[in-house]
Design an enzyme around this catalytic site. Sequence first.
Site, PDB file in Angstrom:
ATOM      1  N   TRP A   2       1.301  -0.843  -0.132  1.00 30.26           N
ATOM      2  CA  TRP A   2      -0.397  -0.047   0.100  1.00 30.26           C
ATOM      3  C   TRP A   2       0.538   1.688   0.877  1.00 30.26           C
ATOM      4  O   TRP A   2      -0.063   2.250  -0.802  1.00 30.26           O
ATOM      5  CB  TRP A   2      -0.516   0.029   1.379  1.00 30.26           C
ATOM      6  CG  TRP A   2      -0.415  -0.770   1.894  1.00 30.26           C
ATOM      7  CD1 TRP A   2       0.081  -1.431   2.930  1.00 30.26           C
ATOM      8  CD2 TRP A   2       0.593   0.203   3.495  1.00 30.26           C
ATOM      9  NE1 TRP A   2       0.327  -1.295   4.165  1.00 30.26           N
ATOM     10  CE2 TRP A   2       1.418   0.583   4.780  1.00 30.26           C
ATOM     11  CE3 TRP A   2       0.677   2.189   3.432  1.00 30.26           C
ATOM     12  CZ2 TRP A   2       1.641   0.817   5.566  1.00 30.26           C
ATOM     13  CZ3 TRP A   2       1.540   2.795   4.080  1.00 30.26           C
ATOM     14  CH2 TRP A   2       1.783   2.124   5.592  1.00 30.26           C
ATOM     15  N   ASN A   3       2.263   1.086   0.393  1.00 34.64           N
ATOM     16  CA  ASN A   3       2.930   2.285   0.041  1.00 34.64           C
ATOM     17  C   ASN A   3       3.091   3.233  -0.686  1.00 34.64           C
ATOM     18  O   ASN A   3       3.614   3.965  -0.727  1.00 34.64           O
ATOM     19  CB  ASN A   3       3.990   1.859   1.440  1.00 34.64           C
ATOM     20  CG  ASN A   3       5.306   1.367   1.048  1.00 34.64           C
ATOM     21  OD1 ASN A   3       4.813   0.000  -0.231  1.00 34.64           O
ATOM     22  ND2 ASN A   3       6.434   0.752   1.139  1.00 34.64           N
ATOM     23  N   GLY A   6       6.359  -6.505   0.464  1.00 31.36           N
ATOM     24  CA  GLY A   6       5.658  -5.999   1.521  1.00 31.36           C
ATOM     25  C   GLY A   6       6.169  -6.802   2.450  1.00 31.36           C
ATOM     26  O   GLY A   6       7.939  -6.517   2.638  1.00 31.36           O
ATOM     27  N   SER A   7       5.360  -7.282   3.545  1.00 33.91           N
ATOM     28  CA  SER A   7       6.588  -7.362   5.147  1.00 33.91           C
ATOM     29  C   SER A   7       7.766  -8.941   5.216  1.00 33.91           C
ATOM     30  O   SER A   7       6.871  -9.751   3.798  1.00 33.91           O
ATOM     31  CB  SER A   7       5.135  -7.318   5.767  1.00 33.91           C
ATOM     32  OG  SER A   7       4.594  -8.465   6.177  1.00 33.91           O
ATOM     33  N   GLU A  35      10.989  -8.101  -2.370  1.00 35.75           N
ATOM     34  CA  GLU A  35      11.381  -6.957  -2.008  1.00 35.75           C
ATOM     35  C   GLU A  35      10.432  -7.011  -0.273  1.00 35.75           C
ATOM     36  O   GLU A  35       9.276  -6.347  -0.043  1.00 35.75           O
ATOM     37  CB  GLU A  35      10.922  -6.097  -2.828  1.00 35.75           C
ATOM     38  CG  GLU A  35      11.797  -4.834  -2.893  1.00 35.75           C
ATOM     39  CD  GLU A  35      11.568  -3.851  -2.309  1.00 35.75           C
ATOM     40  OE1 GLU A  35      11.979  -3.498  -0.521  1.00 35.75           O
ATOM     41  OE2 GLU A  35      10.828  -2.791  -2.646  1.00 35.75           O
ATOM     42  N   LEU A  36      11.106  -6.727   0.300  1.00 35.92           N
ATOM     43  CA  LEU A  36      10.858  -6.638   2.062  1.00 35.92           C
ATOM     44  C   LEU A  36      11.353  -5.747   2.788  1.00 35.92           C
ATOM     45  O   LEU A  36      11.935  -5.145   2.220  1.00 35.92           O
ATOM     46  CB  LEU A  36      11.109  -8.365   2.526  1.00 35.92           C
ATOM     47  CG  LEU A  36      10.673  -9.544   1.727  1.00 35.92           C
ATOM     48  CD1 LEU A  36      11.431 -10.848   2.725  1.00 35.92           C
ATOM     49  CD2 LEU A  36       9.488  -9.611   1.366  1.00 35.92           C
ATOM     50  N   CYS A  62      10.350   1.359   2.542  1.00 41.54           N
ATOM     51  CA  CYS A  62      11.016   0.319   2.782  1.00 41.54           C
ATOM     52  C   CYS A  62      12.789   1.191   3.067  1.00 41.54           C
ATOM     53  O   CYS A  62      13.028   0.322   3.496  1.00 41.54           O
ATOM     54  CB  CYS A  62      10.464  -0.694   2.308  1.00 41.54           C
ATOM     55  SG  CYS A  62      10.781  -0.872   0.065  1.00 41.54           S
ATOM     56  N   LYS A  64      -2.451  -8.850  -7.448  1.00 43.21           N
ATOM     57  CA  LYS A  64      -2.779  -8.603  -6.483  1.00 43.21           C
ATOM     58  C   LYS A  64      -2.713  -7.325  -5.263  1.00 43.21           C
ATOM     59  O   LYS A  64      -1.127  -7.394  -4.848  1.00 43.21           O
ATOM     60  CB  LYS A  64      -2.928  -9.875  -5.519  1.00 43.21           C
ATOM     61  CG  LYS A  64      -3.690  -9.315  -4.323  1.00 43.21           C
ATOM     62  CD  LYS A  64      -3.982 -10.833  -2.770  1.00 43.21           C
ATOM     63  CE  LYS A  64      -2.570  -9.267  -2.296  1.00 43.21           C
ATOM     64  NZ  LYS A  64      -3.185  -8.083  -1.651  1.00 43.21           N
ATOM     65  N   PRO A  65      -3.141  -6.379  -5.676  1.00 43.72           N
ATOM     66  CA  PRO A  65      -2.992  -4.785  -4.866  1.00 43.72           C
ATOM     67  C   PRO A  65      -3.412  -5.220  -3.744  1.00 43.72           C
ATOM     68  O   PRO A  65      -3.760  -5.888  -3.123  1.00 43.72           O
ATOM     69  CB  PRO A  65      -3.437  -3.391  -5.879  1.00 43.72           C
ATOM     70  CG  PRO A  65      -4.887  -4.741  -5.985  1.00 43.72           C
ATOM     71  CD  PRO A  65      -4.082  -5.473  -6.620  1.00 43.72           C
ATOM     72  N   GLU A  96      11.692  -2.090  12.173  1.00 45.19           N
ATOM     73  CA  GLU A  96      11.397  -1.331  11.131  1.00 45.19           C
ATOM     74  C   GLU A  96      10.562  -0.001  11.921  1.00 45.19           C
ATOM     75  O   GLU A  96       9.126  -0.773  11.477  1.00 45.19           O
ATOM     76  CB  GLU A  96      10.992  -1.470   9.607  1.00 45.19           C
ATOM     77  CG  GLU A  96      11.221  -0.983   8.267  1.00 45.19           C
ATOM     78  CD  GLU A  96      10.812  -2.173   7.675  1.00 45.19           C
ATOM     79  OE1 GLU A  96       9.352  -2.291   7.747  1.00 45.19           O
ATOM     80  OE2 GLU A  96      10.853  -1.433   6.285  1.00 45.19           O
TER      81      GLU A  96
HETATM   82  P1  ADP Z   1       2.064  -4.464   4.782  1.00 44.36           P
HETATM   83  O1  ADP Z   1       2.461  -4.778   7.368  1.00 44.36           O
HETATM   84  O2  ADP Z   1       3.201  -3.421   5.189  1.00 44.36           O
HETATM   85  O3  ADP Z   1       0.608  -3.703   5.231  1.00 44.36           O
HETATM   86  P2  ADP Z   1       1.747  -6.951   3.566  1.00 44.36           P
HETATM   87  O4  ADP Z   1       2.936  -8.309   4.120  1.00 44.36           O
HETATM   88  O5  ADP Z   1       0.807  -7.495   4.922  1.00 44.36           O
HETATM   89  O6  ADP Z   1       2.801  -5.933   4.324  1.00 44.36           O
HETATM   90  O7  ADP Z   1       1.353  -6.358   2.580  1.00 44.36           O
HETATM   91  C1  ADP Z   1       1.893  -6.936   1.657  1.00 44.36           C
HETATM   92  C2  ADP Z   1       1.393  -7.216   0.082  1.00 44.36           C
HETATM   93  O8  ADP Z   1       0.931  -8.946   0.963  1.00 44.36           O
HETATM   94  C3  ADP Z   1      -0.381  -6.442   0.158  1.00 44.36           C
HETATM   95  O9  ADP Z   1      -1.072  -7.003  -0.495  1.00 44.36           O
HETATM   96  C4  ADP Z   1      -1.028  -7.787   1.653  1.00 44.36           C
HETATM   97  O10 ADP Z   1      -2.594  -7.906   0.940  1.00 44.36           O
HETATM   98  C5  ADP Z   1      -0.599  -8.568   0.680  1.00 44.36           C
HETATM   99  N1  ADP Z   1      -0.876 -10.233   1.968  1.00 44.36           N
HETATM  100  C6  ADP Z   1      -0.742 -10.675   2.901  1.00 44.36           C
HETATM  101  N2  ADP Z   1      -1.402 -11.833   3.561  1.00 44.36           N
HETATM  102  C7  ADP Z   1      -1.255 -11.953   2.420  1.00 44.36           C
HETATM  103  C8  ADP Z   1      -1.171 -13.649   2.206  1.00 44.36           C
HETATM  104  N3  ADP Z   1      -1.434 -14.461   2.876  1.00 44.36           N
HETATM  105  N4  ADP Z   1      -1.507 -13.922   0.900  1.00 44.36           N
HETATM  106  C9  ADP Z   1      -1.227 -13.040  -0.214  1.00 44.36           C
HETATM  107  N5  ADP Z   1      -1.073 -12.257  -0.004  1.00 44.36           N
HETATM  108  C10 ADP Z   1      -0.501 -11.231   1.728  1.00 44.36           C
END
Ligand code: ADP
Length: 490
Positions: free
Chosen positions: A163-164, A240-241, A262-263, A296, A187-188, A391
């Site tokens: 989302w950032n 993402g995370s 990219e974490l 990040c 998948k956004p 972070e």
């Molecule tokens: P943040 O903590 O920065 O929101 P996330 O890793 O939760 O980071 O989110 C990054 C992306 O990963 C988003 O598109 C989120 O919807 C997706 N996401 C989170 N959990 C899952 C999952 N179990 N399977 C697939 N995508 C996921």
Amino acid sequence: MARRENGRPPALARPTLWREAALVGGVWTRGDTSLAVTDPASGQVLGHVPNLPARVVLHAVEAAHRALPAWRAQTAKARGALLRRWSELILANQEDLARIVSSEQGKPLAEAVSEVRSAAAYAEWFAEEARRAYGDVIPGHLADKRLQVIKTPVGVVGAITPWNFPSSMVTRKLAPALAAGCTVVLKPSELTPFSALALAALAEEAGAPTGVINVVTGDAAPIGDVLVEDPRVRKLTFTGSTAVGRQLAGRSLANLKRVSLELGGNAPFIVFEDADVEAAVEGAMIAKFRNAGQTCICANRFLVHEAVYDAFARRLAERAQGLVLGGGLEPDTTQGPLINAAAIDKARRHVRDALERGARLLTGGEAIGGTHFQPTVLTEAPPDALLCREETFGPVAGLIRFSGEREAMEMANDSAAGLAAYVYTRDLARSHRLAEALEYGMIGFNTGAMTTEAAPFGGIKESGQGREGSRYGLDDYLDVKTICIDVPAL
Ligand code: ADP
């Protein structure tokens, strides 16, 4: 059943860029149930997107799979031409796209415009790189053998974006995938899907064939399950995370898919005694407070030499106090809201923990109105404080004092993360030593901003693998194929 609150989308010059539907096999699909998307500044509902069941996600994979042979067979020039048109349409609609980014993500409009221009720049870059997927001719290992290497598209790509940066993260993945000849199911983030949907609408307008780009929205887990389990998806690219990335990568690798990640980072920002302190403060404002600290590559730990520590701390606090908090679309705003209550809680927890361990608060430290967090500067942050170990992803700067180069280098490397680092020094030899010694994928010397489509973006250690942007970014979507030909002598 809860009453569905009407959405209030932002005012757009082209309202058709606001899509409350997913794109599956060339059809804008509404689905049976939906998820609300809110403006993080006001909490108001902006609109709804479909909450797609696995069945529809499978249709998207099927569509991408069906579109693959024809897309892969197009010339690289033709694929590049599509990406160029996409880039031009993104630029032509940058105001609208930026308003969508600001509305759903919260960043100030000026930052959103830069993000959208960066989204266009990735599409333009890979329009050019499409034609550079060169192979090799290798001298034969035997007299009657000829060896060649060609590069072929990986196939259907599952892309998951955060989302950032809801706009630039999309083209940073989709443009190299399309350039390489792959098709995509994107998948956004469920928090910011409208930017991705608007970009997909523009890709369609640019002439993307049916099924080449599919965008699926809804709850993350069931969509993720399809992308990591379906054998037709040959690669997962995830930003993402670290926790989610680790889990999805493990499952993808178990299914022998290719993976790019990219974490999270934990960027050190090191200011030496010979630095231009004013320039370092300027760089710190960008590296720490851009996007309210939600990037990040945000500076997460400030390591400052004792000789310039007090001067740097004082100036950084003064500059931080000058930031204007507000909604992203309000004209004076220079720091928007944090994305949600969990983000506010984390910033608050990190500040409290640092203070309990003996840090001093120079400015900020409080949440405002439940959606904003004051730009915060803390001195004497102990290296074992949460804000130095994890972070923060918020506008909180913790300053640590050091007295020697080796000490700074060791503290900087004392992290599982390895994404970005920043160094301010005017010593040439020291710059070279640190460029080699710092265990980070990207290092900025005397600058707080280094992201560009022309340079590889990515991390080492637990910050991920693979690179986005640059000529390396195309490789992430290409397989290497060896051709060995028997050529008997006459
Ligand atoms: P943040 O903590 O920065 O929101 P996330 O890793 O939760 O980071 O989110 C990054 C992306 O990963 C988003 O598109 C989120 O919807 C997706 N996401 C989170 N959990 C899952 C999952 N179990 N399977 C697939 N995508 C996921």
